[in-house]
Design an enzyme around this catalytic site. Structure first.
Site, short mmCIF file in Angstrom:
data_model
loop_
_atom_site.label_atom_id
_atom_site.label_comp_id
_atom_site.label_asym_id
_atom_site.label_seq_id
_atom_site.Cartn_x
_atom_site.Cartn_y
_atom_site.Cartn_z
N LYS A 76 0.77 -1.05 0.10
CA LYS A 76 0.29 -0.57 0.23
C LYS A 76 0.75 1.21 0.14
O LYS A 76 1.70 1.66 0.60
CB LYS A 76 -1.01 -0.32 1.49
CG LYS A 76 -1.79 1.13 1.50
CD LYS A 76 -2.97 0.76 2.39
CE LYS A 76 -3.74 2.14 2.47
NZ LYS A 76 -4.38 1.80 4.03
N SER A 151 -9.58 2.11 3.20
CA SER A 151 -8.73 3.15 2.04
C SER A 151 -7.67 1.78 1.54
O SER A 151 -7.55 2.06 -0.27
CB SER A 151 -7.44 3.78 2.99
OG SER A 151 -6.76 3.31 3.92
N SER A 175 -9.82 -0.42 7.00
CA SER A 175 -9.66 -0.74 6.10
C SER A 175 -8.77 -1.82 5.10
O SER A 175 -8.45 -1.54 4.03
CB SER A 175 -8.10 0.16 6.00
OG SER A 175 -8.77 1.73 5.93
N1 GLN Z 1 -12.83 4.07 6.32
C1 GLN Z 1 -12.41 4.10 7.47
C2 GLN Z 1 -12.42 6.59 7.59
O1 GLN Z 1 -11.93 6.88 6.61
C3 GLN Z 1 -11.11 3.75 8.28
C4 GLN Z 1 -10.11 4.64 7.33
C5 GLN Z 1 -8.65 3.19 7.64
O2 GLN Z 1 -8.54 2.14 8.08
N2 GLN Z 1 -7.37 3.55 7.38
O3 GLN Z 1 -11.50 6.36 8.80
#
Ligand code: GLN
Length: 478
Positions: A76, A151, A175
């Site tokens: 990532k 994400s 994420s």
């Molecule tokens: N969707 C969540 C957010 O926007 C999780 C993001 C993540 O786990 N990095 O914060």
């Protein structure tokens, strides 16, 4: 070339001289090219991956290779790899190159993994659809009109599209698990502190964890085994012994609690509910004791998560000032305008929204009402969850309320997007490990549906043994 689902299959074919590592890397490179319209990869380390393949091939022949020899991995774009670019999918890190490797990167390379490239994500890992990337959105390989989740959308899409065997993601509020569920693959968020965060671009430091996304539970278990363990560069990493996750114990009947509030939640799709209920019945027939449990605080999880994570993010992201890293506005005249103009142009709208929200909840006048209050709620949720784990081995819920949603459908409504995280933020608020398993598909849309299991802190061994067993029996049923 056939699609390999585990490192074991790859190694078996290499041993039988039916596959060379160079050919394997070439076929992944071909798949990356063929799926370039999905916008998964931000950069492909083609020459490097091929050279490594040759090198590791000879190590395999001479019996000197590491435990991950034959595994091709994507990172990532928020995990550092020395001498390679890393941008957190943000314009503010334009041109920035890592000076050092993340501890996870070093540990994977030391066991002869091949890193094939860096993959797209939401900017600074803030998002649930990969639509917040400054490098363009990612499309879901199962259905390109749908989001891959976020994400770590690029990571899940890369595995689902067979562009690599495993990808690393990071999970602050879901994420790893949510995109894994949306793309039909396995996603594991380890216990907070199980894996070093050194070299992970910070979003919310008391939540962030790095974890694997893979086709199989076996590969996630092996990768975790390699990455886990204390690291003197991360004082929050645990000194607890790392279990042999890759060696499986036999079937053991467990006590599993399913969180009733998740299934009665108004946001849940009927089919997601039905499949989860069917799974509950199946688990019972397999000999597990499955009972409803209650987290009355469920509706407070998302607000608590967004207050604390934005507070931490506003502090973490203050380092991007137009001076230390990456982008600097050409229009800057003095120090103030350097900060203001560089940050205004360098960050995208969602990141700015969160910095502002975080700064607000930390501000003197509102600190007690928001930040301090949210910390108290976090403690209440932790206590309640720990109480449940005194009685239950695992907690079950759907990973997400719906399958992958259409691109663009949530972008104008941040609150709606934030509610996507309703079932996943729990594990991050309390620090427990959680996995998403691709156990079914939606009957109409054929989109994957994920189920989530949470275990006690540092109980990854039990979580993975159970998941392995469940996936094997699911495969037998097919
Ligand atoms: N969707 C969540 C957010 O926007 C999780 C993001 C993540 O786990 N990095 O914060």
């Amino acid at each position: 070339m056939r699609t390999y689902r585990t490192l074991g299959e790859i190694r078996a074919d290499i041993d039988r001289n039916q596959l060379t590592l160079v050919d394997l890397v070439k076929s992944y490179l071909q798949n990356i090219e063929d799926t370039s319209h999905l916008n998964i990869f931000l950069e492909v380390f083609e020459d490097e991956a091929l050279a490594k393949a040759k090198d590791i091939e000879s190590k395999l022949k001479s019996g000197t290779s590491g435990r991950l020899a034959g595994m091709v991995i994507a990172l990532k774009d928020n995990i550092c790899y020395a001498g390679h670019k890393v941008s957190a999918a943000s314009n503010i890190l334009e041109g920035f190159e890592s000076l050092y490797s993340a501890t996870v990167t070093k540990r994977l390379l030391a066991e002869d993994a091949i890193i094939i490239g860096r993959v797209n994500c939401d900017e600074f890992a803030m998002g649930a659809s990969n639509e917040n990337s400054a490098k363009g959105l990612v499309k879901n390989p199962v259905n390109p009109e749908r989001v891959p989740g976020g994400s770590s959308g690029g990571s899940a899409a890369a595995v689902a599209a067979n562009c690599c065997l495993v990808a690393l993601g990071s999970d602050t509020g879901g994420s790893i698990r949510q995109p894994a569920a949306f793309c039909g693959v396995v996603g594991l968020k380890p216990t907070y502190g199980r894996v070093s965060r050194h070299g992970l671009i910070a979003f919310a430091s008391s939540f962030d964890q790095i974890g694997p996304i893979s086709q199989s539970v076996e590969d996630s278990a092996l990768v975790l085994e390699v990455m886990a363990g204390h690291d003197s560069f991360d004082t929050t990493s645990s000194k607890l012994r790392v279990d042999k996750y890759s060696e499986y114990s036999d079937f053991k009947p467990l006590k599993i609690g399913y969180i009733e509030e998740c299934l009665t939640n108004s946001a849940i799709d009927d089919e997601v509910k039905k499949t989860t209920e069917q799974l509950i019945e199946r688990l019972k027939t397999k000999g597990h004791a499955v009972e409803p449990v209650h987290i009355e605080e469920l509706k407070y999880l998302v607000p608590t998560y967004y207050v604390i994570t934005t507070a931490e993010a506003s502090s973490n992201l203050s380092r991007y000032d137009g001076i230390h890293y990456g982008y600097r506005s050409d229009a800057s005249e003095d120090i103030d305008s350097t900060y203001r103009l560089s940050r205004s142009a360098g960050f995208g709208p969602e990141v700015k929204r969160r910095i502002m929200l975080g700064t607000f909840v930390l501000s003197a006048g509102y600190y007690d009402a928001y930040y301090a209050k949210a910390q108290k709620v976090r403690r209440v949720i932790k206590n309640r969850t720990e109480q449940l784990f005194e009685e239950y081995d695992l907690l079950l819920s759907p990973t997400t309320p719906t399958p992958a949603f259409p691109i663009g459908s949530n972008t104008n409504d941040p609150i709606k997007m934030y509610l996507e995280d309703i079932f996943t933020v729990h594990a991050n608020l309390v620090g427990t490990p959680a996995i998403s398993l691709p156990l079914s598909t939606h009957p109409e849309s054929a989109l994957p549906i994920g189920v989530q299991f949470m275990a006690k802190k540092f109980d990854e061994k039990l979580l993975l043994d159970f998941s392995h067993n469940l996936m094997q029996s699911a495969a037998l049923k097919k």
